[in-house]
Design a protein around this motif. Structure first.
Motif, mmCIF file in Angstrom:
data_model
loop_
_atom_site.group_PDB
_atom_site.id
_atom_site.type_symbol
_atom_site.label_atom_id
_atom_site.label_comp_id
_atom_site.label_asym_id
_atom_site.label_seq_id
_atom_site.Cartn_x
_atom_site.Cartn_y
_atom_site.Cartn_z
ATOM 1 N N ILE A 78 -1.641 4.100 -12.593
ATOM 2 C CA ILE A 78 -0.451 4.856 -12.215
ATOM 3 C C ILE A 78 -0.691 5.383 -10.809
ATOM 4 C CG2 ILE A 78 1.074 6.772 -12.782
ATOM 5 C CD1 ILE A 78 0.229 6.471 -15.697
ATOM 6 N N GLU A 79 0.005 4.810 -9.835
ATOM 7 C CA GLU A 79 -0.215 5.103 -8.425
ATOM 8 C C GLU A 79 0.745 6.210 -8.003
ATOM 9 O OE1 GLU A 79 -1.388 5.657 -4.935
ATOM 10 O OE2 GLU A 79 0.749 5.152 -5.047
ATOM 11 N N CYS A 80 0.188 7.370 -7.647
ATOM 12 C CA CYS A 80 1.018 8.533 -7.338
ATOM 13 C C CYS A 80 0.910 8.994 -5.893
ATOM 14 C CB CYS A 80 0.626 9.699 -8.254
ATOM 15 S SG CYS A 80 0.776 9.350 -10.015
ATOM 16 N N SER A 81 0.079 8.356 -5.087
ATOM 17 C CA SER A 81 -0.130 8.846 -3.723
ATOM 18 C C SER A 81 0.891 8.299 -2.734
ATOM 19 C CB SER A 81 -1.535 8.476 -3.244
ATOM 20 O OG SER A 81 -1.627 7.090 -2.948
ATOM 21 N N GLY A 82 1.371 7.078 -2.954
ATOM 22 C CA GLY A 82 2.267 6.440 -2.008
ATOM 23 C C GLY A 82 1.555 5.870 -0.795
ATOM 24 N N ALA A 83 0.223 5.969 -0.747
ATOM 25 C CA ALA A 83 -0.551 5.415 0.360
ATOM 26 C C ALA A 83 -0.736 3.912 0.156
ATOM 27 C CB ALA A 83 -1.910 6.099 0.454
ATOM 28 N N GLN A 84 -0.463 3.129 1.196
ATOM 29 C CA GLN A 84 -0.557 1.676 1.055
ATOM 30 C C GLN A 84 -1.943 1.240 0.595
ATOM 31 O OE1 GLN A 84 1.271 -1.514 3.750
ATOM 32 N NE2 GLN A 84 -0.840 -1.475 4.507
ATOM 33 N N SER A 85 -2.988 1.848 1.140
ATOM 34 C CA SER A 85 -4.342 1.457 0.743
ATOM 35 C C SER A 85 -4.575 1.685 -0.743
ATOM 36 C CB SER A 85 -5.377 2.235 1.564
ATOM 37 O OG SER A 85 -5.216 3.631 1.388
ATOM 38 N N SER A 86 -4.033 2.777 -1.269
ATOM 39 C CA SER A 86 -4.179 3.087 -2.688
ATOM 40 C C SER A 86 -3.375 2.108 -3.543
ATOM 41 C CB SER A 86 -3.729 4.526 -2.950
ATOM 42 O OG SER A 86 -3.914 4.872 -4.304
ATOM 43 N N MET A 87 -2.194 1.737 -3.071
ATOM 44 C CA MET A 87 -1.380 0.761 -3.794
ATOM 45 C C MET A 87 -2.085 -0.594 -3.850
ATOM 46 S SD MET A 87 2.257 1.924 -2.082
ATOM 47 C CE MET A 87 3.382 1.023 -3.132
ATOM 48 N N ARG A 88 -2.779 -0.943 -2.782
ATOM 49 C CA ARG A 88 -3.520 -2.203 -2.749
ATOM 50 C C ARG A 88 -4.733 -2.150 -3.690
ATOM 51 N NH1 ARG A 88 -2.705 -5.745 1.421
ATOM 52 N NH2 ARG A 88 -4.946 -6.221 1.498
ATOM 53 N N VAL A 89 -5.403 -0.999 -3.723
ATOM 54 C CA VAL A 89 -6.520 -0.822 -4.656
ATOM 55 C C VAL A 89 -6.054 -1.042 -6.090
ATOM 56 C CG1 VAL A 89 -8.043 0.918 -5.679
ATOM 57 C CG2 VAL A 89 -7.940 0.665 -3.197
ATOM 58 N N ALA A 90 -4.864 -0.541 -6.402
ATOM 59 C CA ALA A 90 -4.333 -0.709 -7.759
ATOM 60 C C ALA A 90 -4.285 -2.177 -8.163
ATOM 61 C CB ALA A 90 -2.938 -0.082 -7.844
ATOM 62 N N VAL A 91 -3.829 -3.020 -7.244
ATOM 63 C CA VAL A 91 -3.724 -4.453 -7.544
ATOM 64 C C VAL A 91 -5.109 -5.084 -7.648
ATOM 65 C CG1 VAL A 91 -2.770 -6.661 -6.793
ATOM 66 C CG2 VAL A 91 -1.499 -4.544 -6.374
ATOM 67 N N HIS A 92 -6.018 -4.691 -6.778
ATOM 68 C CA HIS A 92 -7.358 -5.274 -6.784
ATOM 69 C C HIS A 92 -8.145 -4.926 -8.057
ATOM 70 C CE1 HIS A 92 -7.448 -7.163 -2.891
ATOM 71 N NE2 HIS A 92 -7.118 -6.041 -2.255
ATOM 72 N N CYS A 93 -8.017 -3.687 -8.524
ATOM 73 C CA CYS A 93 -8.924 -3.257 -9.592
ATOM 74 C C CYS A 93 -8.349 -3.414 -10.999
ATOM 75 C CB CYS A 93 -9.368 -1.819 -9.359
ATOM 76 S SG CYS A 93 -8.152 -0.570 -9.760
ATOM 77 N N ILE A 94 -7.037 -3.572 -11.158
ATOM 78 C CA ILE A 94 -6.449 -3.696 -12.495
ATOM 79 C C ILE A 94 -6.982 -4.931 -13.205
ATOM 80 C CG2 ILE A 94 -4.429 -5.038 -11.713
ATOM 81 C CD1 ILE A 94 -4.218 -2.205 -14.270
ATOM 82 N N ARG A 95 -7.121 -4.852 -14.491
ATOM 83 C CA ARG A 95 -7.592 -6.013 -15.254
ATOM 84 C C ARG A 95 -6.527 -7.091 -15.310
ATOM 85 N NH1 ARG A 95 -4.875 -6.638 -19.939
ATOM 86 N NH2 ARG A 95 -4.275 -4.804 -21.197
ATOM 87 N N PRO A 96 -6.901 -8.345 -15.534
ATOM 88 C CA PRO A 96 -5.898 -9.391 -15.753
ATOM 89 C C PRO A 96 -4.978 -9.014 -16.917
ATOM 90 C CG PRO A 96 -8.038 -10.387 -15.393
ATOM 91 C CD PRO A 96 -8.274 -8.901 -15.512
ATOM 92 N N GLY A 97 -3.686 -9.167 -16.695
ATOM 93 C CA GLY A 97 -2.723 -8.802 -17.730
ATOM 94 C C GLY A 97 -2.421 -7.322 -17.790
ATOM 95 N N GLY A 98 -2.987 -6.540 -16.884
ATOM 96 C CA GLY A 98 -2.753 -5.100 -16.880
ATOM 97 C C GLY A 98 -1.415 -4.746 -16.265
ATOM 98 N N LYS A 99 -1.148 -3.453 -16.186
ATOM 99 C CA LYS A 99 0.153 -3.009 -15.710
ATOM 100 C C LYS A 99 -0.009 -1.844 -14.736
ATOM 101 C CE LYS A 99 4.866 -2.495 -17.444
ATOM 102 N NZ LYS A 99 5.706 -2.519 -18.648
ATOM 103 N N ILE A 100 0.756 -1.907 -13.652
ATOM 104 C CA ILE A 100 0.732 -0.871 -12.624
ATOM 105 C C ILE A 100 2.105 -0.217 -12.535
ATOM 106 C CG2 ILE A 100 0.350 -0.370 -10.180
ATOM 107 C CD1 ILE A 100 -1.234 -3.008 -10.024
ATOM 108 N N ALA A 101 2.119 1.109 -12.520
ATOM 109 C CA ALA A 101 3.353 1.862 -12.285
ATOM 110 C C ALA A 101 3.238 2.543 -10.932
ATOM 111 C CB ALA A 101 3.582 2.891 -13.388
ATOM 112 N N PHE A 102 4.166 2.223 -10.035
ATOM 113 C CA PHE A 102 4.180 2.821 -8.704
ATOM 114 C C PHE A 102 5.106 4.037 -8.718
ATOM 115 C CE2 PHE A 102 3.028 -1.633 -7.563
ATOM 116 C CZ PHE A 102 1.796 -1.348 -6.969
ATOM 117 N N VAL A 103 4.503 5.222 -8.629
ATOM 118 C CA VAL A 103 5.249 6.473 -8.662
ATOM 119 C C VAL A 103 5.424 7.042 -7.252
ATOM 120 C CG1 VAL A 103 5.385 8.790 -9.664
ATOM 121 C CG2 VAL A 103 4.269 6.939 -10.940
ATOM 122 N N GLY A 104 4.334 7.078 -6.499
ATOM 123 C CA GLY A 104 4.377 7.634 -5.159
ATOM 124 C C GLY A 104 5.195 6.771 -4.222
ATOM 125 N N LEU A 105 5.894 7.421 -3.300
ATOM 126 C CA LEU A 105 6.733 6.712 -2.336
ATOM 127 C C LEU A 105 6.013 6.609 -1.001
ATOM 128 C CD1 LEU A 105 10.213 8.316 -3.097
ATOM 129 C CD2 LEU A 105 9.286 6.158 -3.942
#
Length: 349
Positions: A245-272
Motif C-alpha cells: 500500500i503506497e501512501c507517499s506518492g514519491a515516484q521512487s517509492s512507487m517503483r519500489v512497490a513494483v520491484h519488491c511485490i511477490r509474483p501475483g501480488g497486489k499494489i494499491a496506490f494511495v499517495g498522489l
C-alpha cells in the motif's frame, strides 16, 4: 443555540484564512443541522491554504475548510427519521448524487457530481454549525468520542486501501509512507490479520510512530537506491511481500512497490505524485502478473471504520498530537504546514 453566530474558518486567498461569522444554514428535508465539534486538518486543507488549488480543483470563491469532522445534531430536516436531536455523529464528507451508474453500483466515490466538503466549490465543516445529509451521518456509540468520530475519515481511507489491496489473514504487507494515511493503513492492516507489516519512510520520528501504531518493523529509505530498498525489504520480510500500500506518492517509492511485490501480488496506490507523469517498471510488474489499483477516497467504509474503533481493534486517538480551538485555526494550520506532530485537531464547539 445562537441565532446568528456561526464562526467559520474561511479561506479567501493564498495564506488568507480568517475566522468569519457566517449565517447558520437551515437543513433541507434530508439533512440535519450539526453543532460541530472536532475537525482534523488534512493535507488537502493545508494545500488549498497555500496554493488555492489541488490539480483541477481550484478555489475561485471564498471557501470554508475542513472535512474530517464530527458533531452533535441540533435540528432535523423534515424527512429525517434515522437520527434525533442530541445524537453525536461522524460525517462522511462526500455526498454523491445517488442516481448515476457509479452510485447505483456502489462506487459512489467515483460519482462525477459528488459534493465533497472543502473541495471547491463546496464549503467544508470547520465552523460552528453545518448542515449535512443525514444518510452520511453515522451515529457514534457511547464509547466512541467525537474526536475518534472525526478521525473515521482518514481511517476510512485505510479501510478502502486495504480492501482494494486484498489484505487478508496472514499476509505480509508493506506500507510505504508513515504520514497520517500511512499510519492508518498500518492500523487497518494489523486489524485485518496481517502477519507482518513493515513501514518505510525517510523520517525517523514518523517511523517510530509507525511502530507505536502496530508496525512490526520499519525501514528508513533515505539515500538508498530503489533496488537496495527492495532487497532490504525482502530480507526483512523473509520473502517478497504479498501486498503493498503506497501512501507517499514519491515516484521512487512507487517503483519500489513494483520491484519488491511477490509474483501475483497486489499494489494499491494511495499517495498522489506531484504531477501526473510517473515512470514505473511496467515490464517487471507485467511478467510478475502484479495487480495495481488506484485509490480515490473511499466508499462504504465508514461503518467498518466505526466498528474497528468501537471494538477497540484500532486506536485512532494516538494519532492526535496537537489540539487547537476554532479561534486558533491559523496557528493550527501554521503548525500543520511546519510538519509538527501527526494529526492536528481543531475544536469548533
Amino acid at each position: 443555540m445562537p441565532e446568528t453566530k456561526n464562526l467559520s474558518a474561511l479561506l479567501s486567498g493564498i495564506d488568507d484564512l480568517k475566522i468569519t461569522d457566517t449565517e447558520i444554514p437551515e437543513p433541507e428535508a434530508n439533512q440535519v443541522l450539526l453543532r460541530m465539534g472536532p475537525v482534523g486538518i488534512c493535507g488537502s486543507d493545508v494545500h488549498y491554504w497555500k496554493h488555492m488549488q489541488i490539480g483541477s480543483f481550484v478555489v475561485k470563491e471564498p471557501m470554508i475548510l475542513g472535512h474530517e469532522s464530527a458533531g452533535t445534531v441540533v435540528k432535523l430536516g423534515s424527512s429525517v427519521k434515522t437520527l434525533q436531536v442530541g445524537d453525536r455523529v461522524a460525517l462522511e464528507p462526500g455526498v454523491p448524487c445517488k442516481s448515476c451508474r457509479f452510485c447505483v453500483t456502489g462506487v459512489y466515490n467515483l460519482c462525477p457530481d459528488i459534493q465533497f466538503l472543502a473541495t471547491p466549490p463546496y464549503h467544508g465543516s470547520l465552523r460552528q454549525y453545518h448542515c449535512h445529509d443525514a444518510s452520511f451521518c453515522f451515529k457514534l456509540p457511547d464509547n466512541v468520542s467525537l474526536e475518534e468520530g472525526a478521525l473515521l475519515e482518514p481511517l476510512s481511507v485505510g479501510v478502502h486501501a486495504n480492501k482494494k489491496a486484498g489484505v487478508q489473514f496472514g499476509d505480509l504487507v508493506l506500507i510505504c509512507g508513515a504520514g497520517p494515511i500511512g499510519l492508518v493503513n498500518v492500523m487497518v492492516a494489523k486489524a485485518a490479520g496481517s502477519s507482518r507489516v513493515i513501514c518505510t519512510d525517510i523520517d525517523n520520528k514518523r517511523l517510530d510512530f509507525a511502530l507505536e501504531c502496530g508496525a512490526d518493523d520499519i525501514l528508513n529509505v533515505r539515500g538508498m537506491s530503489e533496488l537496495d530498498v527492495s532487497a532490504k525489504l525482502v530480507e526483512k520480510f523473509g520473502c517478497n511481500p504479498d501486498r503493498v500500500i503506497e501512501c507517499s506518492g514519491a515516484q521512487s517509492s512507487m517503483r519500489v512497490a513494483v520491484h519488491c511485490i511477490r509474483p501475483g501480488g497486489k499494489i494499491a496506490f494511495v499517495g498522489l505524485a506531484p504531477n501526473d507523469d510517473v515512470t514505473l517498471p511496467i515490464i517487471t510488474g507485467s511478467v510478475k502478473e502484479v495487480e495495481m489499483t488506484g485509490i480515490f477516497r473511499y466508499a462504504n467504509c465508514y461503518p467498518t471504520a466505526l466498528n474497528l474503533v468501537a471494538s477497540g481493534k484500532v486506536d485512532v486517538k494516538k494519532l492526535i498530537t496537537h489540539r487547537f480551538e476554532l479561534m486558533e485555526s491559523v496557528h493550527a494550520f501554521e503548525a500543520a504546514f511546519r510538519g509538527e506532530g501527526v494529526k492536528i485537531v481543531i475544536n469548533c464547539a
